[in-house]
Scaffold this active site. Structure first.
Site, PDB file in Angstrom:
ATOM      1  N   ASN A   1     -10.171  -0.193   0.564  1.00  0.00           N
ATOM      2  CA  ASN A   1      -8.443   0.515   0.436  1.00  0.00           C
ATOM      3  C   ASN A   1      -7.917   0.087  -1.570  1.00  0.00           C
ATOM      4  O   ASN A   1      -8.136  -1.431  -0.987  1.00  0.00           O
ATOM      5  CB  ASN A   1      -7.741  -0.566   1.581  1.00  0.00           C
ATOM      6  CG  ASN A   1      -6.263  -0.481   0.662  1.00  0.00           C
ATOM      7  OD1 ASN A   1      -5.816   0.330   0.356  1.00  0.00           O
ATOM      8  ND2 ASN A   1      -5.306  -1.116   2.594  1.00  0.00           N
TER       9      ASN A   1
ATOM     10  N   HIS B   1      -3.345   7.590   2.233  1.00  0.00           N
ATOM     11  CA  HIS B   1      -3.858   5.792   2.112  1.00  0.00           C
ATOM     12  C   HIS B   1      -5.663   5.663   2.695  1.00  0.00           C
ATOM     13  O   HIS B   1      -5.171   6.166   3.823  1.00  0.00           O
ATOM     14  CB  HIS B   1      -2.613   4.631   2.594  1.00  0.00           C
ATOM     15  CG  HIS B   1      -3.166   3.740   2.244  1.00  0.00           C
ATOM     16  ND1 HIS B   1      -3.425   3.266   0.798  1.00  0.00           N
ATOM     17  CD2 HIS B   1      -3.210   2.709   2.808  1.00  0.00           C
ATOM     18  CE1 HIS B   1      -3.408   2.203   1.186  1.00  0.00           C
ATOM     19  NE2 HIS B   1      -4.328   1.987   1.883  1.00  0.00           N
TER      20      HIS B   1
ATOM     21  N   CYS C   1       0.968  -1.264   0.362  1.00  0.00           N
ATOM     22  CA  CYS C   1       0.039  -0.456   0.145  1.00  0.00           C
ATOM     23  C   CYS C   1       1.025   1.646   0.011  1.00  0.00           C
ATOM     24  O   CYS C   1       0.058   2.255  -0.084  1.00  0.00           O
ATOM     25  CB  CYS C   1      -1.172  -0.054   1.144  1.00  0.00           C
ATOM     26  SG  CYS C   1      -2.189  -1.154   1.152  1.00  0.00           S
TER      27      CYS C   1
HETATM   28  N1  ACO Z   1     -18.202  -6.839  10.209  1.00  0.00           N
HETATM   29  C1  ACO Z   1     -18.695  -7.843  11.007  1.00  0.00           C
HETATM   30  N2  ACO Z   1     -17.406  -8.315  12.483  1.00  0.00           N
HETATM   31  C2  ACO Z   1     -16.022  -8.470  12.006  1.00  0.00           C
HETATM   32  C3  ACO Z   1     -15.950  -8.093  10.466  1.00  0.00           C
HETATM   33  C4  ACO Z   1     -16.938  -7.596   9.577  1.00  0.00           C
HETATM   34  N3  ACO Z   1     -16.257  -7.422   8.438  1.00  0.00           N
HETATM   35  N4  ACO Z   1     -15.054  -8.159  10.741  1.00  0.00           N
HETATM   36  C5  ACO Z   1     -14.181  -8.535  11.713  1.00  0.00           C
HETATM   37  N5  ACO Z   1     -15.785  -8.371  12.592  1.00  0.00           N
HETATM   38  C6  ACO Z   1     -15.415  -8.867  14.001  1.00  0.00           C
HETATM   39  C7  ACO Z   1     -13.890  -9.322  14.826  1.00  0.00           C
HETATM   40  O1  ACO Z   1     -14.594 -10.468  14.441  1.00  0.00           O
HETATM   41  C8  ACO Z   1     -14.816  -8.748  15.966  1.00  0.00           C
HETATM   42  O2  ACO Z   1     -15.313  -9.954  17.022  1.00  0.00           O
HETATM   43  P1  ACO Z   1     -14.824 -10.619  17.750  1.00  0.00           P
HETATM   44  O3  ACO Z   1     -14.846  -9.601  19.122  1.00  0.00           O
HETATM   45  O4  ACO Z   1     -16.457 -11.286  18.746  1.00  0.00           O
HETATM   46  O5  ACO Z   1     -13.672 -11.575  18.024  1.00  0.00           O
HETATM   47  C9  ACO Z   1     -14.693  -8.361  15.920  1.00  0.00           C
HETATM   48  O6  ACO Z   1     -15.803  -7.944  14.906  1.00  0.00           O
HETATM   49  C10 ACO Z   1     -14.083  -6.444  16.533  1.00  0.00           C
HETATM   50  O7  ACO Z   1     -12.725  -7.193  15.562  1.00  0.00           O
HETATM   51  P2  ACO Z   1     -11.596  -6.025  15.546  1.00  0.00           P
HETATM   52  O8  ACO Z   1     -10.357  -7.205  14.969  1.00  0.00           O
HETATM   53  O9  ACO Z   1     -11.027  -6.080  16.926  1.00  0.00           O
HETATM   54  O10 ACO Z   1     -11.978  -4.939  14.885  1.00  0.00           O
HETATM   55  P3  ACO Z   1     -11.510  -3.353  15.172  1.00  0.00           P
HETATM   56  O11 ACO Z   1     -11.812  -2.540  16.065  1.00  0.00           O
HETATM   57  O12 ACO Z   1      -9.871  -4.056  15.148  1.00  0.00           O
HETATM   58  O13 ACO Z   1     -11.590  -3.051  13.432  1.00  0.00           O
HETATM   59  C11 ACO Z   1     -10.435  -3.700  11.230  1.00  0.00           C
HETATM   60  C12 ACO Z   1     -10.813  -3.816  12.654  1.00  0.00           C
HETATM   61  C13 ACO Z   1     -11.090  -2.143  10.631  1.00  0.00           C
HETATM   62  C14 ACO Z   1      -9.344  -4.553  10.024  1.00  0.00           C
HETATM   63  C15 ACO Z   1      -9.262  -2.075  11.569  1.00  0.00           C
HETATM   64  O14 ACO Z   1      -8.374  -3.427  12.893  1.00  0.00           O
HETATM   65  C16 ACO Z   1      -7.978  -1.492  10.781  1.00  0.00           C
HETATM   66  O15 ACO Z   1      -8.743  -0.620  10.075  1.00  0.00           O
HETATM   67  N6  ACO Z   1      -6.916  -1.995  11.032  1.00  0.00           N
HETATM   68  C17 ACO Z   1      -5.869  -2.138   9.729  1.00  0.00           C
HETATM   69  C18 ACO Z   1      -6.444  -2.687   8.500  1.00  0.00           C
HETATM   70  C19 ACO Z   1      -5.297  -1.991   7.640  1.00  0.00           C
HETATM   71  O16 ACO Z   1      -5.717  -0.240   7.532  1.00  0.00           O
HETATM   72  N7  ACO Z   1      -5.047  -2.139   6.491  1.00  0.00           N
HETATM   73  C20 ACO Z   1      -4.680  -2.427   5.229  1.00  0.00           C
HETATM   74  C21 ACO Z   1      -3.309  -2.013   5.247  1.00  0.00           C
HETATM   75  S1  ACO Z   1      -2.986  -1.690   3.800  1.00  0.00           S
HETATM   76  C22 ACO Z   1      -1.534  -2.999   2.837  1.00  0.00           C
HETATM   77  O17 ACO Z   1      -0.635  -2.633   3.064  1.00  0.00           O
HETATM   78  C23 ACO Z   1      -2.583  -3.723   2.439  1.00  0.00           C
END
Ligand code: ACO
Length: 331
Positions: A286, A256, A116
């Site tokens: 993304n 980004h 990314c």
């Molecule tokens: N729908 C519903 N529930 C979901 C989903 C979904 N799509 N995805 C995860 N959950 C659930 C999980 O299972 C978890 O449930 P649990 O508490 O029962 O275990 C709950 O939601 C919370 O999950 P978290 O992972 O703690 O959620 P968080 O608030 O951290 O948000 C997210 C997740 C949006 C992925 C966040 O961590 C994030 O944005 N991280 C950065 C990701 C990113 O930017 N990646 C790209 C990098 S760039 C590259 O090089 C590709």
């Protein structure tokens, strides 16, 4: 004394698939909800490339539009850099396929993979190539079709990404315009946080790999989030300091487009109001290396970039990698 030459962007373009996949579409096939996705990420829909379209197709489309907007022809291009983590094939480079597609027969061509952060990496490297006088017309392209590397049964990753390409044409421009500074960084100890584990020489594709879906994106989301929230603001401040420009002079901040909460945290660190932050992730998700050049194009097309504006582009991604460039908009 002649003024110093810098590398300036003089044309931008995009290659965006038409097919839209909304959060509501995803609700029908996964245990997720529009409400969860919007609150956690800001994303409402993303674009998906049809099966017959490969990364070089979107990249070539973006390149041609950027060249038209720059008033340049393909035979004037002397270097093509494609930032991608989803090449058409392991080799040759997608940049070579783009070179053939657009007929840029005088251009050298290579790919760069910083996931990314790829476009920011390529922009800064290309700026050096132009500033030294080694190259006079460089196509910098960010292009990814992440939809082909996703596990569509993993709700924690597949809702985040989309497909697309964006391109910029870099030529020598006179001061005070052009790319003023850049800061790039990497921390390979963070590689396990975000990766496609198989499909390379470490774990070649086997029936077991396919069954376990180890050829798809694996992410420790919460840890990536923590890293991103800090690094986006920090590296932007470092690049601004290198350019000798205080954050309050930034006209447009183009981060980004991964997650609105990460973007808001970076803007807060720079003390920038959200009116000076470009956001389009609600429509594209993304798009990896394509997210910043698509945003640049939409900002330019929407009249939000004027000659002389101070622009910061900043990215983070797998690697881990990060980078920021400060530009004084040149056209
Ligand atoms: N729908 C519903 N529930 C979901 C989903 C979904 N799509 N995805 C995860 N959950 C659930 C999980 O299972 C978890 O449930 P649990 O508490 O029962 O275990 C709950 O939601 C919370 O999950 P978290 O992972 O703690 O959620 P968080 O608030 O951290 O948000 C997210 C997740 C949006 C992925 C966040 O961590 C994030 O944005 N991280 C950065 C990701 C990113 O930017 N990646 C790209 C990098 S760039 C590259 O090089 C590709």
């Amino acid at each position: 004394m002649p003024s110093k030459m810098r590398a300036g962007i003089v044309g931008v373009g995009v290659g965006i698939p038409e097919q839209v996949l909304t959060n509501h579409d995803l609700e029908r096939r996964l245990d997720t909800s529009d409400e969860w996705i919007v609150t956690r990420t800001g994303i409402r829909e993303r674009r998906i490339a049809p099966p017959h379209v490969a990364t070089s197709d979107l990249a070539a489309q973006a390149a041609m539009q950027a060249l038209r907007n720059a008033g340049k022809t393909p035979d004037e291009v002397d270097l093509i850099m494609v930032a991608t983590a989803t090449p058409d094939m392991p080799w040759p480079a997608t940049a070579c396929l783009v070179q053939a597609k657009i007929g840029a027969s005088h251009a050298a061509a290579f790919d760069l993979n910083a996931v990314c952060s790829g476009f920011v990496y390529a922009l800064w490297v290309a700026a050096q190539a132009v500033e030294t006088g080694a190259y006079r017309c460089v196509l910098v392209i960010g292009a990814d079709i992440l939809s082909r590397q996703l596990n569509w049964e993993d709700r924690s990753t597949c809702v985040l990404f989309g497909d697309g390409a964006g391109a910029a044409v870099l030529v020598p421009v006179e001061e005070p315009y052009g790319v003023l500074s850049g800061v790039l960084g990497a921390d390979g100890t963070g590689a396990p946080l975000l990766q496609v584990p198989a499909g390379g020489t470490r774990e070649p594709i086997t029936p077991e790999v396919l069954a376990q879906k180890r050829h798809t994106v694996y992410m420790r989301g919460r840890e990536v989030f923590k890293f991103a929230v800090t690094i986006m603001g920090e590296v932007s401040l470092q690049a601004l300091e290198k350019a000798g420009i205080p954050p309050e002079e930034v006209s447009l901040f183009i981060p980004h487009q991964a997650n609105i909460r990460i973007i808001q945290a970076a803007a807060e660190r720079l003390n920038l109001p959200m009116e000076r932050v470009f956001v389009n992730l609600e429509r594209y998700g993304n798009t990896s290396a394509a997210s910043i050049p698509i945003a640049l194009y939409e900002a330019w097309e929407g009249g939000r970039l004027r000659k002389g504006d101070v622009v910061v582009v900043v990215g983070f991604g797998a690697g881990l990698t990060w980078g920021a460039c400060v530009l004084r908009w040149a056209y």
